[in-house]
Write a protein that holds these residues in place. Structure first.
Motif, short mmCIF file in Angstrom:
data_model
loop_
_atom_site.label_atom_id
_atom_site.label_comp_id
_atom_site.label_asym_id
_atom_site.label_seq_id
_atom_site.Cartn_x
_atom_site.Cartn_y
_atom_site.Cartn_z
N PRO A 1 0.81 -1.22 0.00
CA PRO A 1 0.00 0.00 0.00
C PRO A 1 0.84 1.27 0.00
O PRO A 1 0.33 2.35 -0.26
N HIS A 2 2.13 1.16 0.29
CA HIS A 2 3.03 2.31 0.28
C HIS A 2 3.34 2.70 -1.16
O HIS A 2 3.65 1.83 -1.99
N THR A 3 3.28 3.99 -1.46
CA THR A 3 3.44 4.43 -2.85
C THR A 3 4.33 5.66 -2.95
O THR A 3 4.55 6.39 -1.97
N VAL A 4 4.81 5.88 -4.16
CA VAL A 4 5.35 7.17 -4.57
C VAL A 4 4.27 7.86 -5.38
O VAL A 4 3.72 7.28 -6.33
N GLU A 5 3.94 9.08 -5.01
CA GLU A 5 2.98 9.89 -5.78
C GLU A 5 3.75 10.92 -6.60
O GLU A 5 4.73 11.51 -6.12
N ALA A 6 3.31 11.11 -7.84
CA ALA A 6 3.92 12.08 -8.74
C ALA A 6 2.86 13.03 -9.26
O ALA A 6 1.95 12.60 -9.98
N ALA A 7 2.93 14.31 -8.87
CA ALA A 7 2.10 15.35 -9.47
C ALA A 7 2.88 15.90 -10.66
O ALA A 7 4.05 16.27 -10.51
N VAL A 8 2.25 15.95 -11.82
CA VAL A 8 2.98 16.24 -13.06
C VAL A 8 2.19 17.18 -13.95
O VAL A 8 0.95 17.09 -14.05
N ARG A 9 2.92 18.07 -14.60
CA ARG A 9 2.36 18.92 -15.65
C ARG A 9 3.39 18.99 -16.77
O ARG A 9 4.58 19.22 -16.51
N PRO A 10 2.97 18.75 -18.01
CA PRO A 10 3.94 18.78 -19.12
C PRO A 10 4.42 20.20 -19.39
O PRO A 10 3.74 21.18 -19.08
N ARG A 11 5.61 20.30 -19.99
CA ARG A 11 6.18 21.57 -20.42
C ARG A 11 6.46 21.49 -21.93
O ARG A 11 6.61 20.41 -22.49
N THR A 12 6.58 22.64 -22.54
CA THR A 12 6.85 22.70 -23.98
C THR A 12 8.17 23.38 -24.30
O THR A 12 8.46 23.65 -25.47
#
Length: 384
Positions: free
Chosen positions: A48-59
């Motif tokens: 149940p332990h996780t790495v969370e990644a909040a992501v937004r692409p760039r150009t």
């Protein structure tokens, strides 16, 4: 740790909201250690332990990465077009390596803002690095609409660790993080990635699987792991085999007699017998004989301790003490040289076994171990 917390931290860092938040789990391997890079069989389950990644692409071709757990607290700003393999480059090499691996294969990943948040214990043999890689790979797959399946993303995550970070791991950790399902262990053939989800509901049987994090930290890039992989590959070549997976248990004694040294014989004996143990454990789970798995776990630990030589005093103490206190079986899990053990135990023996392990560590002057139940959770996915 929640997806909203990770998203809020991203917004505070970068001044805009993320496109989404993705998570990928750490894992424990029920059985099948060091068999993956020998093209053999493994049986992991997601934690149940996780790495969370909040992501937004760039150009603009920039990669900005921040980790809530990094001691430096810095945001690394990299040019994706200038990414090159950097063994020993620290934690940022794992997400950067995923971007590099995808781009190197021709996928149109132009950059991203990334904030990472993790509750997977690091250095505990629970695949925190694979969880990080898979969280980022799944996020980039979605935000750039690459359309890659989970098995392909696991392969890119493995390539990031092999070629960019410099750790010669097999594909077990990444496949576990990407493909495990809740309530199941993943029976994986690492040669062709054929897989089957094996039901693993211990609670319904009055059983528990405990993780004992010895808090002895290890670094798989320090050479011990690489030496054993090279030794296995050399032994297979000397026996005229594509991989040790191709040596049957029936032919083991003949093969051992043909090997020139005790080290090679130990490596080969462990891999061949461990592959057999994986398949025997799966057969027991399929037939409902879950308690009979215990002795095979202990047998696996002895093989890793004596033949593969990857245990340590703390792991041996955890396994021996748990078994003496009434566990059904126990073994170290992960790459070795420290990290964690797993203990299969009756529900009513959890407290006495835990107390015995804590007491043994205190008496030996070791740091107190961290203990928690392993409940099989889902693989990598989008949270929001």
């Amino acid at each position: 740790m929640t997806a909203n917390d990770t998203a809020s931290a991203f917004t505070s860092l970068y001044g805009h909201a993320p496109t989404g938040v993705w998570a990928a789990p750490g894992r424990v391997n029920l059985i099948g250690e060091h068999t993956d890079y020998n093209e053999g069989f493994v049986l992991p389950l997601a934690l149940p332990h996780t790495v969370e990644a909040a992501v937004r692409p760039r150009t603009d071709g920039r990669l900005r990465v921040h980790s809530g757990q990094a001691p430096d607290g810095l945001t690394h700003d990299l040019a994706v077009g200038e990414l090159t393999p950097r063994p020993g480059g620290g934690w940022v090499g794992y997400p950067a390596g995923v971007v590099w691996a995808l781009r190197d294969a021709g996928h149109p990943v132009d950059g991203a803002d990334i904030h990472l948040n993790s509750d997977v214990p690091t250095g505990a043999g629970l695949s925190s690095s694979a969880a990080l890689e898979c969280a980022v790979a799944f996020a980039l797959n979605d935000v750039y609409e690459l359309g890659l399946p989970a098995t392909a993303l696991a392969r890119f995550a493995q390539r990031a660790e092999n070629a960019f970070v410099g750790v010669p791991c097999g594909v077990l950790d990444q496949m576990a993080s990407a493909c495990c399902t809740e309530g199941h262990a993943l029976h994986l053939d690492t040669r062709d990635l054929a897989q089957r989800q094996v039901p693993f509901d211990l609670a319904s049987l009055g059983l528990r699987l405990l993780v004992v994090d010895t808090q002895v930290k290890h670094d798989l890039a320090d050479g011990g792991y690489a030496e054993r992989r090279a030794g296995c590959e050399a032994a297979a070549a000397s026996l005229g085999l594509p991989a040790l997976r191709d040596l049957s248990l029936d032919d083991l004694d003949t093969a051992l007699a043909a090997l020139p040294d005790a080290t090679s014989r130990g490596l080969v004996r462990h891999i061949v017998t461990e592959n057999d143990r994986v398949n025997r454990v799966v057969a027991l789970l399929d037939s409902g004989q879950v308690r009979d798995v215990g002795p095979l776990l202990t047998e696996s630990h002895a093989s890793m301790r004596d033949d593969f030589v990857i245990s340590c005093p703390e792991l041996d103490l955890a396994v021996d003490t748990a078994n003496a206190a009434g566990a059904l079986g126990a073994r170290m899990t992960g790459g070795g040289f420290g990290g964690s053990a797993i203990v299969l135990v009756e529900e009513d023996a959890v407290d006495p076994v835990s107390a015995a392990v804590h007491g043994a560590f205190a008496a030996a002057g070791h740091r107190p171990p961290r203990m928690f139940p392993a409940v099989p959770g889902p693989g990598a996915r989008r949270l929001r």
